[in-house]
Design a protein around this motif. Sequence first.
Motif, PDB file in Angstrom:
ATOM      1  N   ASP A 194     -13.757  -2.280  10.078  1.00 38.94           N
ATOM      2  CA  ASP A 194     -14.598  -1.329   8.908  1.00 38.94           C
ATOM      3  C   ASP A 194     -15.838  -1.850   8.449  1.00 38.94           C
ATOM      4  OD1 ASP A 194     -13.582  -3.896   7.821  1.00 38.94           O
ATOM      5  OD2 ASP A 194     -11.681  -3.023   6.823  1.00 38.94           O
TER       6      ASP A 194
ATOM      7  N   CYS B 240      -5.448   7.601   1.063  1.00 44.79           N
ATOM      8  CA  CYS B 240      -5.878   6.972  -0.343  1.00 44.79           C
ATOM      9  C   CYS B 240      -5.073   7.038  -1.716  1.00 44.79           C
ATOM     10  CB  CYS B 240      -7.314   7.380  -0.547  1.00 44.79           C
ATOM     11  SG  CYS B 240      -8.189   6.791  -1.966  1.00 44.79           S
TER      12      CYS B 240
ATOM     13  N   GLU C  13       0.865  -1.151   0.068  1.00 48.77           N
ATOM     14  CA  GLU C  13       0.010   0.141  -0.014  1.00 48.77           C
ATOM     15  C   GLU C  13       0.774   1.154  -0.167  1.00 48.77           C
ATOM     16  OE1 GLU C  13      -3.182   0.031   3.300  1.00 48.77           O
ATOM     17  OE2 GLU C  13      -3.970   1.667   2.124  1.00 48.77           O
TER      18      GLU C  13
ATOM     19  N   HIS D 125      -9.936  -0.500   5.812  1.00 47.17           N
ATOM     20  CA  HIS D 125     -10.186   0.333   4.520  1.00 47.17           C
ATOM     21  C   HIS D 125     -11.791   0.230   4.353  1.00 47.17           C
ATOM     22  CE1 HIS D 125      -5.958  -0.963   4.340  1.00 47.17           C
ATOM     23  NE2 HIS D 125      -5.829  -0.092   3.413  1.00 47.17           N
TER      24      HIS D 125
ATOM     25  N   ARG E 166      -7.510   3.851   3.321  1.00 50.13           N
ATOM     26  CA  ARG E 166      -7.260   3.296   4.296  1.00 50.13           C
ATOM     27  C   ARG E 166      -7.593   4.198   5.621  1.00 50.13           C
ATOM     28  NH1 ARG E 166      -1.288   1.337   6.924  1.00 50.13           N
ATOM     29  NH2 ARG E 166      -2.049   1.481   8.944  1.00 50.13           N
TER      30      ARG E 166
ATOM     31  N   GLN F 215      -6.817  -7.378   3.928  1.00 50.04           N
ATOM     32  CA  GLN F 215      -6.029  -6.257   3.952  1.00 50.04           C
ATOM     33  C   GLN F 215      -5.051  -6.554   5.212  1.00 50.04           C
ATOM     34  OE1 GLN F 215      -8.957  -3.214   5.312  1.00 50.04           O
ATOM     35  NE2 GLN F 215      -9.796  -4.763   6.943  1.00 50.04           N
TER      36      GLN F 215
ATOM     37  N   GLY G  74     -13.157  -3.094   3.989  1.00 47.36           N
ATOM     38  CA  GLY G  74     -11.908  -3.733   3.353  1.00 47.36           C
ATOM     39  C   GLY G  74     -11.735  -5.133   3.727  1.00 47.36           C
TER      40      GLY G  74
ATOM     41  N   THR H  71      -7.773  -1.996  -5.812  1.00 48.03           N
ATOM     42  CA  THR H  71      -6.849  -1.106  -5.538  1.00 48.03           C
ATOM     43  C   THR H  71      -6.478  -0.080  -6.476  1.00 48.03           C
ATOM     44  OG1 THR H  71      -5.402  -2.875  -6.121  1.00 48.03           O
ATOM     45  CG2 THR H  71      -5.457  -2.597  -3.820  1.00 48.03           C
TER      46      THR H  71
END
Lengths: 478, 478
Positions: free
Chosen positions: B418, B386, B194, B447, B398, B441, B436, B231
């Motif tokens: 989340d 982001c 990430e 996320h 995130r 993740q 997410g 992503t």
Amino acid sequence: MPSPRATPRQKSLTSPHGLNPALQRMDYAVRGELVLRAEALAKRLPGDYPFSRIVYCNIGNPQSVGQKPLTFVRQVVAGLTHPELLKGDLPDDVVHRVEMFLGRSHGIGAYTESKGLPLVRERVAKALRKRDGVSADPDTIFLTNGASEGVKVLLQMIIRGPDDGVMIPIPQYPLYSATLTALQGRIVEYYLNESQGWRLDVNELSNRLRSAREQGVTVRALCVINPGNPTGQVLTRENLVEIVEFCEREGLVILADEVYQKNVYVDEKPFVSFKKVVTELGSSVELASFHSVSKGLFGECGMRGGFLEVVNMEQDALDMIYKTLSVSLCSNIVGQVAIDVMMTPPQPGEESYDLFVKETSDIYESLKRKAGKLSQALNTFKGVSCNPSEGAMYLFPRVDIPQKAVEEAARRGYASADVLYCIELLEATGICTVPGSGFGQAEGTYHFRTTFLPPEDQIDGVVTRMRDFHDKFLVKYS
Amino acid sequence: MPSPRATPRQKSLTSPHGLNPALQRMDYAVRGELVLRAEALAKRLPGDYPFSRIVYCNIGNPQSVGQKPLTFVRQVVAGLTHPELLKGDLPDDVVHRVEMFLGRSHGIGAYTESKGLPLVRERVAKALRKRDGVSADPDTIFLTNGASEGVKVLLQMIIRGPDDGVMIPIPQYPLYSATLTALQGRIVEYYLNESQGWRLDVNELSNRLRSAREQGVTVRALCVINPGNPTGQVLTRENLVEIVEFCEREGLVILADEVYQKNVYVDEKPFVSFKKVVTELGSSVELASFHSVSKGLFGECGMRGGFLEVVNMEQDALDMIYKTLSVSLCSNIVGQVAIDVMMTPPQPGEESYDLFVKETSDIYESLKRKAGKLSQALNTFKGVSCNPSEGAMYLFPRVDIPQKAVEEAARRGYASADVLYCIELLEATGICTVPGSGFGQAEGTYHFRTTFLPPEDQIDGVVTRMRDFHDKFLVKYS
């Protein structure tokens, strides 16, 4: 590190060890060897063959052999695809139907709910209430890509491990055996009684069930195809009652393949749905019924529209069907729209009604005549006997194959002598059928499945060429 | 025999023991709990909520949030559905395309070959040659109901038993994890980086592969989603070369999900296909690439059109793909036609060309602006970071979730904090996103996935409502 170019590796996805073994074992005769041979042969035509084209009698695919689509469904789909067309001169009821869809959906271009459009499921429920005279709930209806997808989802839910089995008829439509093989479930065969018009005998079910249980199979469900494929029999209400009571007693789920419900050609045996019988009996048996726009009088195979209705299932099971379908997001919307039209066709007084009735009646009457003509003719062939088609789109004649042909087939490594018969029929006449062994049959008997879908003016030619081939085949192997 | 009515049985298809355990374990977040809550909430609107409708940002379904279909594809499908319309005033190139289909198919109403119409496969091959500058063979192209069906068929072929595994990215599109779970194969996760723009690092692949092998997994394939979902990263040619060489070295099949190939928003990273790289390297790695009409600039999700192309596979594998698809007979024909149009759109000089270019450019430019606007805005939220969307249709910001919210989520039994965030976002704003945790993740990070598909004039409102909710959420759980 060696250069990739220099050291090409052994391939990974190869038989016998590199591919899913269950898929290797799986057979699917309707699109199997005969069809591949026919397609290869078609590419060589016209050549040194006594025919100019292949007559595909291997599959219930009406529009590929000349059946015209029904005007109403095509107008609705076209209008919904490109709503500009509504400004043209489409009939009022077409415009009305399209506007209904535009008002309660995002048209054909958006994913719907994974179960299918609520609008369509509500209207299917209403149509089912009308068909059966019993209640129907949109939340128990799932729209699918053809009926096949629904069958696969149910079988996948039912088979928990290698001891679970499902009863399927012999002969059967090979979707069932293929899917069960892929799922590594157990196939529990029950035999339809050919000498009694492919009757489904509950004693046979009972014996086969007992025997499977003795062999350690956990039998979970019974598949019934009504009207029968490839066998064409239509079950009576009394027979359905017996089957439901048997499944209730034995704790079996019923999977009812009812895609030929509009293809019934005998007045004394109207189609009766399992849903109606289960509900009227007050039975708690778990049932899934499958339907499709590919058959009936629509014959819209390419639209891949289908649905399943479940009865008496717990929310757990409904949730699992939803979840399984949701991984594919939803079925195609044209198929969903076609289901709507099939279940609620134009009504008396509406602009399209007369044309719709004329088109569907013409197709129905023609199918009925062709079924009769072809089965009567087959029964005059030497050593051939053929039950009449009470329903569906097929005949499944039994052929006495000479011993020399049986030996020749064995020598060539064919699964059955009827494979030899069908290959030679194809190569002599261009007529593509499916060997009986692809559907299953009693030991020592031979059959083939043929549709009666070619245009009426070709049926006489088909009969003549089949008879001519058949007589020569008998001489060749006598 | 007791009457069925008198002794209703225990249901058979119930959890935990009556249903396929693999399907019970399977999750599919994109159509999971958040969507079910949103649909239930939608039925109560307008009610005591500070919004009047649900904004569905959970799924890449452009036409459900206002994207207009492209005129050319709709005219072709409508004309082919109801050829009477050709007498009207459709553009010449539409008429020409429809006539081409009428001349080489039975229209949209007949099953095609199980691989799809030869006409379409030939033309797809030609378009792929043009895209990549390397050869393409129609016999290695299979038309499917969306890309999902192709992915499932390949995974089913690859997973031979419980020790076989497939590498999938984390975060991933849950089609992969769901299908592998249903097939009872092993999921081998590799993490996208990430902090480096969701980079795909071959050292990470290598480490994860080694570790999986040490645990007894037979790793057979690597899934790559490019451009990435959820992503949004686009892989460079250099990165593709590394991946191909890694797979060649390790004997892994590549499954390349390339459905967002037309959704690339950064000039310096043009889309490069795995097919092109594999061919140019002279690699013998086995590859399957998936494509769809649901994404790109067509957004025809409801048509369920897709295809897969395989490279370097043995005939055994091709035959198994054919056989598996043949059990469902064929994919829907409207989807096949849409694939044809997408791969060979109107050309310069043809009547529909200018309109096609205008419509697709408008959609593309708008997506690019919305992607930038939304990601820039998210990066100004407190505790949110982001990565920009280089491609596809999603952002995957995130979110630093306060400890009290983490505890509250655990108390409610949610899989991750989340989930709490997304549920509260939905209930406060009507904006439906996906947690997410549904995509996977890194441990301890949170996320959500949101599309940037709502109309441009709504994006500001979405941002305002999201920010307002976010600030209140931080206060509530501080």
